[in-house]
Design a protein around this motif. Structure first.
Motif, short mmCIF file in Angstrom:
data_model
loop_
_atom_site.label_atom_id
_atom_site.label_comp_id
_atom_site.label_asym_id
_atom_site.label_seq_id
_atom_site.Cartn_x
_atom_site.Cartn_y
_atom_site.Cartn_z
N LEU A 137 38.91 47.29 38.30
CA LEU A 137 40.19 47.99 38.48
C LEU A 137 41.15 47.20 39.34
N THR A 138 40.65 46.55 40.37
CA THR A 138 41.53 45.76 41.25
C THR A 138 42.19 44.63 40.48
N MET A 150 44.83 46.04 38.20
CA MET A 150 46.02 46.46 38.93
C MET A 150 46.94 45.28 39.23
N ARG A 151 46.36 44.09 39.39
CA ARG A 151 47.17 42.89 39.63
C ARG A 151 47.83 42.40 38.34
N LEU A 207 44.06 52.44 33.52
CA LEU A 207 43.26 51.22 33.70
C LEU A 207 41.81 51.64 33.73
N PHE A 254 47.58 54.73 36.19
CA PHE A 254 48.41 53.73 36.83
C PHE A 254 49.86 54.18 36.76
#
Length: 151
Positions: A82-83, A86-87, A107, A149
Motif C-alpha cells: 500500500l505504501t 500511495m507513492r 489501492l 484513496f
C-alpha cells in the motif's frame, strides 16, 4: 461449477467448510438485491489488470476495462504494498475520470491475499464486496490489505 464452489469443496474440515459456505452465501444473498458495479482494475502502469476479473462477479461488480466508464478504480500490482501504491498512483490519475472525481479510487495490496485456498479466496471476495458496496459490507480489512484513496 464455479472456481469458488470448487475451492470450497476442497476444504477437508467440515466445520470450516460450513463456515466458509455461510460467509459465501451471505455475500451472494446481499448482492442479489444490488446493482452490479462497473470496476476498472489497473496496475501501476495504468494498464487494465485482469487477474481479479473472475472474482469480481462474486462481489457484486463487473469488469469495466475503460477507467472513464468505471464507478470504482482498483489499483493493484504484484510486489507493491500500500505504501508503494500511495507513492505511485496519484501521478497516474486523470481528473476527468468519474471515479477520481467521486473519490472512488482504491489501492489494494494484492500480495496480502492467499489465492491458493478457499479461505483466502473468500476473504478477497468479501473485501471486493466491501470496496464496491460501501456501507453494505464491513469485514474489517480496510487499512490493512486495502485502502480508499482520497485526493
Amino acid at each position: 461449477m464455479s472456481f469458488l464452489a470448487t475451492a470450497l469443496s476442497g476444504v477437508k474440515d467440515p466445520q470450516l467448510q460450513e463456515e466458509l459456505q455461510e460467509r459465501a452465501d451471505l455475500v451472494a444473498h446481499k448482492i442479489k438485491f444490488m446493482d452490479l458495479v462497473p470496476v476498472c482494475l489497473l496496475d501501476t502502469s495504468n494498464s487494465p489488470a485482469y487477474q481479479l476479473s473472475e472474482v469480481l462477479q462474486f462481489s457484486g461488480a463487473f469488469l469495466e476495462p475503460n477507467p472513464d466508464g468505471a464507478v470504482f478504480l482498483i489499483y493493484h500490482q504484484e510486489n507493491r504494498d500500500l505504501t508503494a501504491l500511495m507513492r505511485e498512483v496519484p501521478a497516474m490519475l486523470l481528473p476527468g475520470w468519474g471515479a477520481v472525481q467521486n473519490n472512488r479510487v482504491i489501492l489494494m495490496d494484492i500480495d496480502a491475499y492467499r489465492w491458493d485456498n478457499a479461505e483466502g479466496m473468500l476473504e478477497l471476495i468479501e473485501d471486493l464486496a466491501e470496496m464496491t458496496h460501501p456501507g453494505h459490507f464491513i469485514f474489517g480489512k480496510e487499512g490493512d490489505k486495502w485502502i480508499r484513496f482520497e485526493l
